[in-house]
Design an enzyme around this catalytic site. Structure first.
Site, mmCIF file in Angstrom:
data_model
loop_
_atom_site.group_PDB
_atom_site.id
_atom_site.type_symbol
_atom_site.label_atom_id
_atom_site.label_comp_id
_atom_site.label_asym_id
_atom_site.label_seq_id
_atom_site.Cartn_x
_atom_site.Cartn_y
_atom_site.Cartn_z
ATOM 1 N N GLY A 1 -7.988 -14.534 4.641
ATOM 2 C CA GLY A 1 -8.238 -13.295 3.924
ATOM 3 C C GLY A 1 -8.201 -12.051 4.792
ATOM 4 C CD GLU B 1 -4.119 -7.144 1.311
ATOM 5 O OE1 GLU B 1 -3.830 -7.827 0.309
ATOM 6 O OE2 GLU B 1 -5.228 -6.600 1.478
ATOM 7 C CB VAL C 1 -10.717 6.598 10.273
ATOM 8 C CG1 VAL C 1 -10.394 6.155 11.702
ATOM 9 C CG2 VAL C 1 -9.636 7.528 9.751
ATOM 10 C CD GLU D 1 -17.528 8.177 9.050
ATOM 11 O OE1 GLU D 1 -16.707 7.629 9.820
ATOM 12 O OE2 GLU D 1 -18.120 9.231 9.330
ATOM 13 C CE LYS E 1 -5.314 1.995 5.445
ATOM 14 N NZ LYS E 1 -6.314 1.388 4.551
ATOM 15 C CG ASP F 1 -4.404 0.189 8.213
ATOM 16 O OD1 ASP F 1 -4.833 0.541 7.110
ATOM 17 O OD2 ASP F 1 -5.140 -0.065 9.187
ATOM 18 C CB THR G 1 -12.528 -5.491 -2.152
ATOM 19 O OG1 THR G 1 -11.656 -6.548 -2.571
ATOM 20 C CG2 THR G 1 -13.409 -5.988 -1.019
ATOM 21 N N GLY H 1 -13.385 1.764 8.736
ATOM 22 C CA GLY H 1 -14.279 1.043 7.822
ATOM 23 C C GLY H 1 -15.721 1.488 7.977
ATOM 24 C CE LYS I 1 -7.485 2.130 8.897
ATOM 25 N NZ LYS I 1 -7.854 0.742 9.241
#
Length: 407
Positions: A182, A185, A127, A124, A100, A196, A11, A129, A200
């Site tokens: 979407g 997951e 963290v 960059e 990350k 997650d 992606t 996006g 970060k």
């Protein structure tokens, strides 16, 4: 012409190629040279995609090509990403990554290698996006002592909590909807358990402290226990519930935590809804600042990666990133942090009130919600987490749930 290689054509990797193709003229203007994707490393072939002519399956093709000056790593995971990135840096190739997990675990070492080689390891997109936060901390805010970073750093959980709050849906329902759209997951553990967001905030904590902060050392609590009933109490209190990742400086110590929190409308993160992320920063000179935007997604994340590529291209022979030491930072004990707590408790409040006030303080606030019989809520005065844990032990059979409060 500056040749680059992209490792991973999923992606984000395909997004990186798309951004470079779409904005190539603008990127050339900003660099002063053309950016060319020479190789794309992936296990698979893409016969229906024009990228196929650049696909390679052997990492050695990239490492042995002296024309490759910058490598993009968007494979994810620790291995083989760590091995590949380390070898690229040692070979004198700058690296831009969105990974990350890699940065949280090996960031100090990889930054050190980049500094030694006078190149760059940039991250960059690891963290927030597409939200710029690493670069401001690395450049614009370097005159400040950063005293707090608190963020909504995971779009999946924020989407779910927003649906639960405004639509009254339960956890299982909103998780299925998030997966169908979407946003989550098939295995949502990394998001819903807070892992997650924890990685970060570990990266941000390392950056502002100058020492390695291991995400395993950060207390982490996800959203899996948040219920429809919790949301009803939140509304009764005039608050909302958000999964916050926070790092605060207390004197010489740093306190970091990931957990659901009740926020009042005055809190800067109160109105951050849906899949959006936001990061609140407080500096001792700057005061308050907010960074808001799309925290994930193909093109927002790819945009941040390409911004790092542009930075690396503009500084091919000059290291620009702030370092943090590999020496591990000992975080403040969770027990020493001070805050208020919301507690859902079963039983008759009239019969228990005197005992509750004795245990938690005279100025506890009692909350009732219509339709929730046989239980009540209470808000404690400010106390240390350790004190709360001690006092709560006496009510382990009555406490249904506890949620921390901010502000």
């Amino acid at each position: 012409m500056i040749n680059i290689a992209v490792m991973g054509y999923g992606t984000v990797g395909s997004g990186v190629v798309e951004v470079i193709d779409t904005n190539g003229a603008r990127i050339k203007q900003r660099i002063g040279d053309e950016l060319n994707v020479k190789y794309v490393l992936d296990l698979k072939d893409f016969p229906d995609d024009p990228i196929q002519k650049k696909i390679v399956h052997d990492f050695e093709t990239i490492i042995n090509d002296d024309d490759i000056k910058i490598v993009v790593e968007v494979m994810g995971g620790i291995e083989p990403a760590y091995t590949f990135v380390k070898r690229c840096l040692k070979a004198g190739k700058s690296v831009a990554t969105s990974n990350k997990a890699l940065v949280a675990k090996h960031g100090a070492e990889l930054l050190s290698i980049a500094k030694e080689k006078n190149i760059n390891f940039l991250f960059e997109a690891s963290v927030g996006g597409g939200i710029p936060i690493i670069r401001p901390l690395n450049s614009s805010l370097t005159a400040d002592e950063i005293e707090e970073i608190t963020g909504i750093l995971n779009g999946t959980t924020n989407y779910m909590l927003t649906k639960m709050f405004y639509e009254g849906a339960d956890y299982d329902t909103v998780l299925k909807e998030a997966q169908a759209n979407g946003y989550a997951e098939r295995n949502p553990e990394a998001d819903v358990e807070g892992y997650d967001a924890c990685r970060k905030i570990a990266i941000l904590s390392s950056l502002i402290s100058g020492q390695q902060v291991d995400f395993e050392d950060i207390y982490c609590e996800g959203i899996t226990e948040i219920t429809v009933e919790d949301m009803k109490y939140a509304k009764a209190l005039g608050t909302t519930i958000k999964l916050l990742a926070s790092s605060k400086r207390h004197g010489d110590h740093l306190h970091a935590i990931v957990a659901p929190c009740m926020l009042y409308p005055e809190h800067p993160l109160y109105n951050v809804n849906g899949v959006f992320n936001a990061i609140f920063v407080h500096g001792n000179v700057l005061g308050d600042a907010m960074f808001y935007g799309s925290g994930a997604g193909k093109l927002p994340t790819a945009s941040a990666v390409v911004a790092d590529v542009v930075d690396a291209a503009k500084h091919l022979n000059r290291n620009i990133m702030t370092m943090w030491k590999q020496e591990k930072l000992e975080l403040e004990d969770k027990a020493d942090a001070k805050r208020r707590f919301f507690i859902r408790m079963k039983g008759n409040v009239d019969e228990m009130l005197a005992d509750i006030k004795y245990s938690f303080g005279e100025d506890v606030e009692i909350v009732h919600v219509d339709g929730l019989d046989g239980e009540f809520g209470l808000v404690t005065p400010v106390m240390m987490e350790g004190d709360y844990d001690t006092r709560a032990k006496g009510y382990k059979d009555q406490i249904l749930h506890m949620i921390r409060m901010e502000g």
